[in-house]
Scaffold this motif. Structure first.
Motif, PDB file in Angstrom:
ATOM      1  N   ASN A   1       0.835  -1.214   0.000  1.00 60.05           N
ATOM      2  CA  ASN A   1       0.000   0.000   0.000  1.00 60.05           C
ATOM      3  C   ASN A   1       0.861   1.254   0.000  1.00 60.05           C
ATOM      4  O   ASN A   1       0.679   2.163  -0.820  1.00 60.05           O
ATOM      5  N   GLU A   2       1.797   1.312   0.942  1.00 56.35           N
ATOM      6  CA  GLU A   2       2.598   2.522   1.125  1.00 56.35           C
ATOM      7  C   GLU A   2       3.515   2.781  -0.061  1.00 56.35           C
ATOM      8  O   GLU A   2       3.700   3.928  -0.488  1.00 56.35           O
TER       9      GLU A   2
ATOM     10  N   THR B   1      10.631  -5.244 -17.889  1.00 58.47           N
ATOM     11  CA  THR B   1       9.540  -5.588 -18.796  1.00 58.47           C
ATOM     12  C   THR B   1       8.432  -6.211 -17.960  1.00 58.47           C
ATOM     13  O   THR B   1       8.664  -7.192 -17.242  1.00 58.47           O
ATOM     14  N   LEU B   2       7.240  -5.629 -18.010  1.00 55.10           N
ATOM     15  CA  LEU B   2       6.124  -6.134 -17.216  1.00 55.10           C
ATOM     16  C   LEU B   2       5.439  -7.265 -17.966  1.00 55.10           C
ATOM     17  O   LEU B   2       5.010  -7.101 -19.105  1.00 55.10           O
ATOM     18  N   ASN B   3       5.322  -8.417 -17.309  1.00 56.58           N
ATOM     19  CA  ASN B   3       4.712  -9.596 -17.939  1.00 56.58           C
ATOM     20  C   ASN B   3       3.338  -9.920 -17.389  1.00 56.58           C
ATOM     21  O   ASN B   3       2.464 -10.382 -18.124  1.00 56.58           O
ATOM     22  N   ASP B   4       3.134  -9.683 -16.107  1.00 54.21           N
ATOM     23  CA  ASP B   4       1.838 -10.009 -15.501  1.00 54.21           C
ATOM     24  C   ASP B   4       1.689  -9.223 -14.201  1.00 54.21           C
ATOM     25  O   ASP B   4       2.679  -8.785 -13.604  1.00 54.21           O
ATOM     26  N   ILE B   5       0.438  -9.023 -13.802  1.00 56.86           N
ATOM     27  CA  ILE B   5       0.164  -8.316 -12.543  1.00 56.86           C
ATOM     28  C   ILE B   5      -1.044  -8.946 -11.864  1.00 56.86           C
ATOM     29  O   ILE B   5      -2.005  -9.347 -12.521  1.00 56.86           O
ATOM     30  N   LYS B   6      -0.979  -9.064 -10.563  1.00 52.95           N
ATOM     31  CA  LYS B   6      -2.115  -9.557  -9.793  1.00 52.95           C
ATOM     32  C   LYS B   6      -2.027  -8.998  -8.382  1.00 52.95           C
ATOM     33  O   LYS B   6      -0.985  -8.471  -7.967  1.00 52.95           O
ATOM     34  N   ILE B   7      -3.125  -9.111  -7.662  1.00 50.16           N
ATOM     35  CA  ILE B   7      -3.169  -8.634  -6.278  1.00 50.16           C
ATOM     36  C   ILE B   7      -3.321  -9.836  -5.363  1.00 50.16           C
ATOM     37  O   ILE B   7      -4.220 -10.656  -5.551  1.00 50.16           O
ATOM     38  N   LYS B   8      -2.416  -9.934  -4.405  1.00 52.81           N
ATOM     39  CA  LYS B   8      -2.409 -11.095  -3.517  1.00 52.81           C
ATOM     40  C   LYS B   8      -1.938 -10.666  -2.143  1.00 52.81           C
ATOM     41  O   LYS B   8      -0.914  -9.980  -2.012  1.00 52.81           O
ATOM     42  N   GLU B   9      -2.697 -11.049  -1.131  1.00 49.88           N
ATOM     43  CA  GLU B   9      -2.326 -10.762   0.261  1.00 49.88           C
ATOM     44  C   GLU B   9      -2.007  -9.285   0.462  1.00 49.88           C
ATOM     45  O   GLU B   9      -1.004  -8.901   1.062  1.00 49.88           O
ATOM     46  N   ASN B  10      -2.901  -8.433  -0.096  1.00 47.64           N
ATOM     47  CA  ASN B  10      -2.802  -6.976   0.065  1.00 47.64           C
ATOM     48  C   ASN B  10      -1.519  -6.387  -0.516  1.00 47.64           C
ATOM     49  O   ASN B  10      -1.044  -5.340  -0.062  1.00 47.64           O
TER      50      ASN B  10
END
Length: 217
Positions: free
Chosen positions: A72-73, A182-191
């Motif tokens: 978050n920060e 190089t950005l390949n994938d993004i997800k949100i996990k455990e905040n």
């Protein structure tokens, strides 16, 4: 009391009600207390930060592949840095809460430049062709929810202020801005925001030494 006086009083009463209801809707349930802990961040600080989970060495072609974890920060400070560099004061002090595959952002906002309120918005990140896209949705000012179509029109005012592409309610950050990553994938996990990334550099050993990267082979 003559008819004209009654009409004038009625008009003033209606206006007072409209203003009162409008003020109530604009004011949030609770005003945001602006923190003083925001800070500017650099690319080097991001790569050297504690949120680097691991990097692996891959061949054909020779490159690094790894995972970054942003809290978050840390994401809040990234937004603060971008907005500060482009003098967008309205969006600099954004508080971030990452939950349920969505990034919730809230910050102070002055309606008409004088009335203290808050804005709230949800950010949905995706990777497309190694570019980062962020969709803004469920936007609110105070207690008033703004339709995505209206938000898209409002965002046109930032097209000339941001270095990124703005289409409707979607901001696209071109892959050139994230180099050498190089950005390949993004997800949100455990905040946390989890990024799967690759690094193509001319001298991998110099890169590892420069950023003090822990490498697993």
């Amino acid at each position: 009391m003559n008819k004209l006086t009654k009409v004038i009083i009625t008009i003033f009463v209606i206006l007072a009600i409209i203003i009162g209801v409008g003020y109530y809707l604009i004011k949030p349930e609770k005003n945001m207390n602006v923190s003083t802990n925001y800070k500017m961040v650099t690319t080097e600080e991001l790569l050297r930060g504690s949120f680097i989970d691991n990097f692996e060495l891959e061949k054909n072609p020779l490159r690094l592949k790894g995972q970054l974890s942003v809290s978050n920060e840390e994401f809040r400070d990234i937004i603060y840095t971008i907005m500060s560099k482009h003098n967008i004061d309205n969006l600099k002090y954004t508080d971030i809460k990452i939950k349920d595959d969505v990034i919730h952002a809230i910050g102070p906002y002055k309606v008409f430049g004088v009335i203290d309120s808050n804005y709230e918005v949800e950010l949905i990140p995706k990777i497309k062709n190694n570019n980062l896209t962020i969709t803004l949705t469920n936007f609110k000012i105070g207690k008033i929810k703004i339709k995505d179509s209206m938000l898209a029109k409002a965002m046109t005012s930032y097209k000339d202020k941001l270095p990124f592409e703005v289409n409707d309610n979607i901001i696209t950050i071109d892959k050139s801005y994230t180099e050498p990553l190089t950005l390949n994938d993004i997800k949100i996990k455990e905040n946390n925001i989890i990024l799967q990334v690759g690094v193509k550099v001319h001298n991998i050993l110099d890169f590892i030494k420069k950023y003090n990267i822990q490498l697993s082979i």
